[in-house]
Design a protein around this motif. Structure first.
Motif, PDB file in Angstrom:
ATOM      1  N   LEU A 114       0.817  -1.210   0.000  1.00 41.58           N
ATOM      2  CA  LEU A 114       0.000   0.000   0.000  1.00 41.58           C
ATOM      3  C   LEU A 114       0.850   1.258   0.000  1.00 41.58           C
ATOM      4  CD1 LEU A 114      -2.857   1.203   0.187  1.00 41.58           C
ATOM      5  CD2 LEU A 114      -2.640   1.087   2.675  1.00 41.58           C
ATOM      6  N   ILE A 115       1.890   1.297   0.809  1.00 38.44           N
ATOM      7  CA  ILE A 115       2.724   2.499   0.907  1.00 38.44           C
ATOM      8  C   ILE A 115       3.629   2.645  -0.310  1.00 38.44           C
ATOM      9  CG2 ILE A 115       4.427   3.696   2.292  1.00 38.44           C
ATOM     10  CD1 ILE A 115       1.635   3.522   3.542  1.00 38.44           C
ATOM     11  N   THR A 116       4.234   1.537  -0.750  1.00 37.35           N
ATOM     12  CA  THR A 116       5.181   1.607  -1.863  1.00 37.35           C
ATOM     13  C   THR A 116       4.493   1.945  -3.176  1.00 37.35           C
ATOM     14  OG1 THR A 116       6.528  -0.053  -0.731  1.00 37.35           O
ATOM     15  CG2 THR A 116       7.032   0.381  -3.036  1.00 37.35           C
ATOM     16  N   HIS A 117       3.293   1.434  -3.380  1.00 35.28           N
ATOM     17  CA  HIS A 117       2.586   1.631  -4.644  1.00 35.28           C
ATOM     18  C   HIS A 117       1.385   2.557  -4.484  1.00 35.28           C
ATOM     19  CE1 HIS A 117       4.753  -2.220  -5.118  1.00 35.28           C
ATOM     20  NE2 HIS A 117       4.928  -1.811  -6.353  1.00 35.28           N
ATOM     21  N   MET A 118       1.419   3.442  -3.502  1.00 32.03           N
ATOM     22  CA  MET A 118       0.309   4.370  -3.308  1.00 32.03           C
ATOM     23  C   MET A 118       0.170   5.319  -4.489  1.00 32.03           C
ATOM     24  SD  MET A 118      -0.471   6.840  -0.022  1.00 32.03           S
ATOM     25  CE  MET A 118      -0.740   5.428   1.053  1.00 32.03           C
ATOM     26  N   GLN A 119       1.281   5.787  -5.015  1.00 32.16           N
ATOM     27  CA  GLN A 119       1.237   6.675  -6.178  1.00 32.16           C
ATOM     28  C   GLN A 119       0.729   5.941  -7.406  1.00 32.16           C
ATOM     29  OE1 GLN A 119       1.775   9.903  -6.072  1.00 32.16           O
ATOM     30  NE2 GLN A 119       1.421  10.232  -8.248  1.00 32.16           N
ATOM     31  N   ASP A 120       1.115   4.674  -7.565  1.00 36.08           N
ATOM     32  CA  ASP A 120       0.644   3.906  -8.709  1.00 36.08           C
ATOM     33  C   ASP A 120      -0.859   3.644  -8.612  1.00 36.08           C
ATOM     34  OD1 ASP A 120       1.405   2.196 -11.140  1.00 36.08           O
ATOM     35  OD2 ASP A 120       0.374   0.725  -9.887  1.00 36.08           O
ATOM     36  N   LEU A 121      -1.373   3.420  -7.400  1.00 40.18           N
ATOM     37  CA  LEU A 121      -2.806   3.241  -7.222  1.00 40.18           C
ATOM     38  C   LEU A 121      -3.572   4.492  -7.646  1.00 40.18           C
ATOM     39  CD1 LEU A 121      -2.779   1.439  -3.752  1.00 40.18           C
ATOM     40  CD2 LEU A 121      -3.662   0.459  -5.872  1.00 40.18           C
ATOM     41  N   GLN A 122      -3.042   5.652  -7.332  1.00 43.95           N
ATOM     42  CA  GLN A 122      -3.688   6.898  -7.743  1.00 43.95           C
ATOM     43  C   GLN A 122      -3.617   7.081  -9.257  1.00 43.95           C
ATOM     44  OE1 GLN A 122      -1.576   9.768  -5.345  1.00 43.95           O
ATOM     45  NE2 GLN A 122      -3.035   9.620  -3.668  1.00 43.95           N
ATOM     46  N   GLU A 123      -2.482   6.704  -9.861  1.00 44.83           N
ATOM     47  CA  GLU A 123      -2.344   6.847 -11.309  1.00 44.83           C
ATOM     48  C   GLU A 123      -3.280   5.908 -12.050  1.00 44.83           C
ATOM     49  OE1 GLU A 123       1.743   6.277 -12.199  1.00 44.83           O
ATOM     50  OE2 GLU A 123       2.399   8.187 -11.316  1.00 44.83           O
ATOM     51  N   VAL A 124      -3.426   4.678 -11.582  1.00 42.80           N
ATOM     52  CA  VAL A 124      -4.354   3.746 -12.226  1.00 42.80           C
ATOM     53  C   VAL A 124      -5.788   4.245 -12.094  1.00 42.80           C
ATOM     54  CG1 VAL A 124      -5.267   1.391 -12.161  1.00 42.80           C
ATOM     55  CG2 VAL A 124      -2.815   1.772 -11.922  1.00 42.80           C
ATOM     56  N   THR A 125      -6.123   4.792 -10.932  1.00 41.42           N
ATOM     57  CA  THR A 125      -7.461   5.362 -10.759  1.00 41.42           C
ATOM     58  C   THR A 125      -7.700   6.512 -11.718  1.00 41.42           C
ATOM     59  OG1 THR A 125      -7.436   4.747  -8.409  1.00 41.42           O
ATOM     60  CG2 THR A 125      -9.037   6.404  -9.095  1.00 41.42           C
ATOM     61  N   GLN A 126      -6.698   7.360 -11.921  1.00 45.55           N
ATOM     62  CA  GLN A 126      -6.841   8.513 -12.796  1.00 45.55           C
ATOM     63  C   GLN A 126      -6.849   8.109 -14.270  1.00 45.55           C
ATOM     64  OE1 GLN A 126      -7.362  11.773 -12.434  1.00 45.55           O
ATOM     65  NE2 GLN A 126      -7.034  12.251 -14.606  1.00 45.55           N
ATOM     66  N   GLU A 127      -5.909   7.276 -14.660  1.00 46.12           N
ATOM     67  CA  GLU A 127      -5.699   6.983 -16.077  1.00 46.12           C
ATOM     68  C   GLU A 127      -6.594   5.875 -16.614  1.00 46.12           C
ATOM     69  OE1 GLU A 127      -1.581   6.125 -16.428  1.00 46.12           O
ATOM     70  OE2 GLU A 127      -0.914   8.104 -15.734  1.00 46.12           O
ATOM     71  N   VAL A 128      -7.115   5.018 -15.759  1.00 44.27           N
ATOM     72  CA  VAL A 128      -7.914   3.876 -16.232  1.00 44.27           C
ATOM     73  C   VAL A 128      -9.376   4.026 -15.799  1.00 44.27           C
ATOM     74  CG1 VAL A 128      -8.182   1.376 -16.213  1.00 44.27           C
ATOM     75  CG2 VAL A 128      -5.896   2.372 -16.210  1.00 44.27           C
ATOM     76  N   HIS A 129      -9.621   3.947 -14.492  1.00 45.96           N
ATOM     77  CA  HIS A 129     -11.002   3.911 -14.016  1.00 45.96           C
ATOM     78  C   HIS A 129     -11.718   5.242 -14.248  1.00 45.96           C
ATOM     79  CE1 HIS A 129      -9.985   0.075 -12.377  1.00 45.96           C
ATOM     80  NE2 HIS A 129      -9.142   0.570 -11.493  1.00 45.96           N
ATOM     81  N   TYR A 130     -11.058   6.358 -13.907  1.00 45.88           N
ATOM     82  CA  TYR A 130     -11.714   7.656 -14.083  1.00 45.88           C
ATOM     83  C   TYR A 130     -11.868   8.008 -15.554  1.00 45.88           C
ATOM     84  CZ  TYR A 130     -12.415  12.695 -14.121  1.00 45.88           C
ATOM     85  OH  TYR A 130     -12.892  13.958 -14.379  1.00 45.88           O
ATOM     86  N   GLU A 131     -10.870   7.680 -16.372  1.00 46.98           N
ATOM     87  CA  GLU A 131     -10.965   7.984 -17.798  1.00 46.98           C
ATOM     88  C   GLU A 131     -12.070   7.178 -18.460  1.00 46.98           C
ATOM     89  OE1 GLU A 131      -9.584  10.268 -19.632  1.00 46.98           O
ATOM     90  OE2 GLU A 131      -8.549  11.097 -17.897  1.00 46.98           O
ATOM     91  N   ASN A 132     -12.275   5.930 -18.028  1.00 50.24           N
ATOM     92  CA  ASN A 132     -13.397   5.153 -18.562  1.00 50.24           C
ATOM     93  C   ASN A 132     -14.734   5.794 -18.184  1.00 50.24           C
ATOM     94  OD1 ASN A 132     -11.612   3.294 -19.652  1.00 50.24           O
ATOM     95  ND2 ASN A 132     -11.718   1.920 -17.896  1.00 50.24           N
ATOM     96  N   PHE A 133     -14.847   6.208 -16.929  1.00 47.83           N
ATOM     97  CA  PHE A 133     -16.072   6.879 -16.483  1.00 47.83           C
ATOM     98  C   PHE A 133     -16.288   8.183 -17.241  1.00 47.83           C
ATOM     99  CE2 PHE A 133     -18.177   9.979 -13.752  1.00 47.83           C
ATOM    100  CZ  PHE A 133     -19.329   9.298 -13.389  1.00 47.83           C
ATOM    101  N   ARG A 134     -15.233   8.944 -17.415  1.00 50.59           N
ATOM    102  CA  ARG A 134     -15.327  10.233 -18.109  1.00 50.59           C
ATOM    103  C   ARG A 134     -15.691  10.033 -19.577  1.00 50.59           C
ATOM    104  NH1 ARG A 134     -11.592  13.502 -20.829  1.00 50.59           N
ATOM    105  NH2 ARG A 134     -12.041  15.751 -20.695  1.00 50.59           N
TER     106      ARG A 134
END
Length: 386
Positions: free
Chosen positions: A282-302
């Motif tokens: 969770l701590i090491t890949h916290m930034q990657d989790l945010q990037e996947v949310t922005q670039e994949v899940h949010y972009e699909n919703f948008r």
């Protein structure tokens, strides 16, 4: 006043030829990010009694749930799923983290749990909708990111794998949020039972086409220790964890764990559970989790919203699990959402129109001041329009 020699030392030519100095750009980004702080939203989903609150308090060494109401058997008959979001600011070595933990009390506790995950899906979509409205508004400089970046799904260790409710929930949200499966209370299992349960859970996830959060692959230039760490984290999925906030003294050393008649289970001991691996992931890949949310899940919703003109009802969207996700919103609630959205659009259009009129007025005044000559037409004095 600084002596002249101090400034000469600050602005001297570099000793290395060809050195410009843009290699310090990462340091600038680091200072700016530390000053701004970080935001992260974690959702925990699972039935009551699996230790979700205890695990979250153990992960971040804080107390997000000081008082919790335990429902009786009669209350659980008609209990519905609630969304409980708690926000706390954590500071460690000058780095500030605004952590939001979204709990889902009542999930899977009712006798009829067919539609218990609909409020969770509505909450995830509402946060996407809110971020999209803020991003499309006038003030885009200070947007608070409340989107769900990671979801810990707790699996009951007493079952023989995933239940139908577990499969239905993960199939309904795996394209909306990063899912990390967690086997709760793993101290109730032997090492052999824990290994068998992990293997069966991963088999069921693959058979049902569920996409979990995939750890990023290591680059070739990464050191060997980091590559080994990523390999161990990938093999540990689903994470078998134990949560405890009690400090126990064992052999003159204070550890967090649970006391049993046969011994002590240490939470932060890698030989006892995967708590350290889960926190490291969770701590090491916290930034990657945010990037996947922005670039994949949010972009699909948008993309779905923009393709439908920005007012697509949730019912018309095609989820992967249509049987478990069918008829999510009633027509009355859809009409209310559309009318509220139309009202907000009208207000934004009026505000934009007022700003355009103000800019046009200012531009006309500037042109009137800057134009030295004026045209005489029909006995009237008129300014030349530019």
């Amino acid at each position: 006043m600084f002596p002249t020699g101090v400034f000469e030392e600050m602005f001297t030519a570099p000793e290395q030829s060809g050195y410009v100095g843009f290699a310090n750009l990462p340091n600038q980004v680091h200072r700016k990010s530390v000053k701004k702080g970080f935001e992260f939203t974690l959702m925990v989903v699972g039935e009551s009694g699996l230790g979700k609150s205890t695990l979250v308090n153990s992960l971040f060494l804080t107390d997000l749930y000081p008082e919790r109401h335990i429902h009786t058997a009669s209350e659980k008959i008609t209990q519905t799923v609630k969304i409980d979001a708690s926000t706390v600011e954590i500071e460690e070595r000058g780095v500030k983290l605004r952590l939001t933990v979204v709990d889902t009390p009542g999930f899977g506790d009712s006798l009829n749990s067919q539609d218990c995950f609909k409020p969770i899906i509505q909450y995830i979509d509402s946060q996407f909708e809110r971020y999209l409205e803020d991003e499309s508004g006038l003030n885009r400089r200070h947007i608070i990111d409340n989107r769900v970046h990671c979801c810990f799904y707790f699996i009951n260790p007493s079952g023989h794998g995933l239940r139908p409710l577990d499969i239905s929930f993960m199939k309904a949200v795996h394209h909306k949020v990063n899912i990390v499966p967690v086997i709760a209370k793993s101290d109730t299992l032997t090492l052999q039972e824990c290994t068998q349960l992990k293997r069966k859970v991963m088999t069921q996830i693959a058979e049902n086409g569920i996409n979990l959060y995939a750890l990023p692959d290591c680059d070739e230039d990464e050191d060997e220790d980091y590559r080994e760490q990523c390999r161990l984290l990938k093999e540990a999925v689903p994470f078998a964890v134990i949560g405890a906030n009690t400090v126990i003294e064992v052999k003159g050393k204070k550890v967090r764990g649970r006391m049993y008649p046969w011994g002590v289970v240490e939470v932060e001991n890698p030989d006892h559970c995967d708590f350290i691996k889960l926190r490291t992931m969770l701590i090491t890949h916290m930034q990657d989790l945010q990037e996947v949310t922005q670039e994949v899940h949010y972009e699909n919703f948008r993309a779905e919203k923009l393709a439908g003109g920005g007012s697509v009802p949730k019912k018309s969207r095609k989820p992967r699990n249509e049987d478990a996700y069918n008829e999510m919103m009633e027509p009355e609630s859809q009409t209310a959402d559309l009318s509220e959205r139309e009202k907000q659009l009208v207000e934004k259009e009026q505000e934009l129109r007022r700003m355009q009129e103000m800019i046009a007025k200012m531009q006309a005044e500037m042109n009137q001041k800057n134009t030295p000559q004026k045209m005489q037409q029909n006995g009237e004095v008129k300014s030349q329009n530019v």
